[in-house]
Design a protein around this motif. Sequence first.
Motif, PDB file in Angstrom:
ATOM      1  N   VAL A  91     -26.243 -34.429  -2.320  1.00  0.00           N
ATOM      2  CA  VAL A  91     -26.593 -35.796  -2.709  1.00  0.00           C
ATOM      3  C   VAL A  91     -27.229 -36.521  -1.523  1.00  0.00           C
ATOM      4  CG1 VAL A  91     -25.736 -37.991  -3.600  1.00  0.00           C
ATOM      5  CG2 VAL A  91     -24.687 -35.845  -4.351  1.00  0.00           C
ATOM      6  N   THR A  95     -30.825 -42.188  -3.806  1.00  0.00           N
ATOM      7  CA  THR A  95     -31.289 -41.470  -4.989  1.00  0.00           C
ATOM      8  C   THR A  95     -30.551 -41.922  -6.247  1.00  0.00           C
ATOM      9  OG1 THR A  95     -29.736 -39.658  -4.514  1.00  0.00           O
ATOM     10  CG2 THR A  95     -31.980 -39.417  -3.702  1.00  0.00           C
ATOM     11  N   ILE A  97     -28.653 -40.384  -9.431  1.00  0.00           N
ATOM     12  CA  ILE A  97     -28.038 -39.137  -9.849  1.00  0.00           C
ATOM     13  C   ILE A  97     -27.290 -39.333 -11.169  1.00  0.00           C
ATOM     14  CG2 ILE A  97     -27.793 -38.377  -7.463  1.00  0.00           C
ATOM     15  CD1 ILE A  97     -24.770 -38.895  -7.709  1.00  0.00           C
ATOM     16  N   LEU A 118     -26.631 -45.510  -3.726  1.00  0.00           N
ATOM     17  CA  LEU A 118     -26.756 -44.597  -4.868  1.00  0.00           C
ATOM     18  C   LEU A 118     -26.799 -45.362  -6.186  1.00  0.00           C
ATOM     19  CD1 LEU A 118     -24.218 -41.683  -4.182  1.00  0.00           C
ATOM     20  CD2 LEU A 118     -26.710 -41.632  -3.946  1.00  0.00           C
ATOM     21  N   VAL A 120     -25.769 -44.255  -9.917  1.00  0.00           N
ATOM     22  CA  VAL A 120     -25.072 -43.169 -10.604  1.00  0.00           C
ATOM     23  C   VAL A 120     -25.025 -43.468 -12.099  1.00  0.00           C
ATOM     24  CG1 VAL A 120     -22.983 -41.780 -10.766  1.00  0.00           C
ATOM     25  CG2 VAL A 120     -23.644 -42.784  -8.567  1.00  0.00           C
ATOM     26  N   LEU A 168     -33.784 -39.134 -13.524  1.00  0.00           N
ATOM     27  CA  LEU A 168     -32.796 -38.981 -12.463  1.00  0.00           C
ATOM     28  C   LEU A 168     -33.235 -37.905 -11.479  1.00  0.00           C
ATOM     29  CD1 LEU A 168     -29.657 -39.052 -14.775  1.00  0.00           C
ATOM     30  CD2 LEU A 168     -30.655 -40.967 -13.497  1.00  0.00           C
ATOM     31  N   ASP A 169     -32.936 -38.122 -10.202  1.00  0.00           N
ATOM     32  CA  ASP A 169     -33.307 -37.128  -9.190  1.00  0.00           C
ATOM     33  C   ASP A 169     -32.513 -35.835  -9.375  1.00  0.00           C
ATOM     34  OD1 ASP A 169     -35.191 -38.732  -7.562  1.00  0.00           O
ATOM     35  OD2 ASP A 169     -33.432 -39.978  -7.230  1.00  0.00           O
ATOM     36  N   VAL A 170     -31.205 -35.967  -9.533  1.00  0.00           N
ATOM     37  CA  VAL A 170     -30.335 -34.798  -9.690  1.00  0.00           C
ATOM     38  C   VAL A 170     -29.261 -35.126 -10.728  1.00  0.00           C
ATOM     39  CG1 VAL A 170     -28.839 -33.111  -8.541  1.00  0.00           C
ATOM     40  CG2 VAL A 170     -30.603 -34.295  -7.232  1.00  0.00           C
ATOM     41  N   VAL A 171     -28.960 -34.165 -11.570  1.00  0.00           N
ATOM     42  CA  VAL A 171     -27.829 -34.282 -12.490  1.00  0.00           C
ATOM     43  C   VAL A 171     -26.813 -33.206 -12.143  1.00  0.00           C
ATOM     44  CG1 VAL A 171     -27.081 -33.822 -14.860  1.00  0.00           C
ATOM     45  CG2 VAL A 171     -28.928 -35.430 -14.428  1.00  0.00           C
ATOM     46  N   ALA A 202     -33.197 -34.942 -15.836  1.00  0.00           N
ATOM     47  CA  ALA A 202     -32.996 -34.538 -14.435  1.00  0.00           C
ATOM     48  C   ALA A 202     -34.232 -33.916 -13.811  1.00  0.00           C
ATOM     49  CB  ALA A 202     -31.846 -33.541 -14.359  1.00  0.00           C
TER      50      ALA A 202
END
Length: 265
Positions: A91, A95, A97, A118, A120, A168-171, A202
């Motif tokens: 993470v 970002t 997420i 963040l 979220v 989203l950048d990362v899931v 994602a």
Amino acid sequence: MLARQRQAVILEEVRRTGAVRVSDLVVRLGVSDMTVRRDLDVLASRGLLEKVYGGATSVVGRSTDEPGFEAKSVRQLPEKEAIAARAAGLVRPGTAIGLSAGTTTWTLARFLDDIPDLTVVTNSIRVADVLQQSGRTDRTVVLTGGVRTPSDALVGPVAVQALRSLHLDVVFLGVHGMAERSGFTTPNLNESETDRALVDAAGRVVVLADHTKWGTVGISTIADLDEAHVLVTDEGLPEQARAVLGEQVGELVLAHVPGRGEELA
């Protein structure tokens, strides 16, 4: 070897191979036939295996079986902590997420305190509670809304619609099971639809799943194995599973569980 250590070895072997013989366990553990049978009785009484003539097999679960959050939260605690710690390292500050519902993603939420700025997005009431309790002013928590499941996930058309408008950048995705043919699965049809919406939102998908999830198949597939950019699991993952997953997922990360090898030695 203490009784709990013997039983841990027995359980690990059942999960790895699907079945064990009393005669083989007598040799491996260096104890009597009666001691092994008593250990099997204890494990069977707790619902962790099924006794059969001459040994025991893994519990045959239905593809729609869905334990509640509390039941799952006490399973594989050291593995979940190790997986969450490794996942937190993926993470980046600043970002956006996503965290799906589940006890491993809930554990990850507790490792995010030191990461600033963040956003979220989650469909988990439990995850949102953890993040809100921190009181961080540099953190935005978006709870999707929807109908609550036994896993305290919010699912259904409201949740799906909310996720379809996000990028989203990362899931980070928790799963009920993973297998070569069925991929990453869940026992809840509504939850799978919401999880697929998270995956679609994602830029990168990171699956969090301890080694006991291998070979477990829920009724609905969330994603194929090759849709995971990263899979974070633990060193208890069998060699055969490592070979399959190593070929399918983008990156296989094996988290070390402190004391695991020493405890079973």
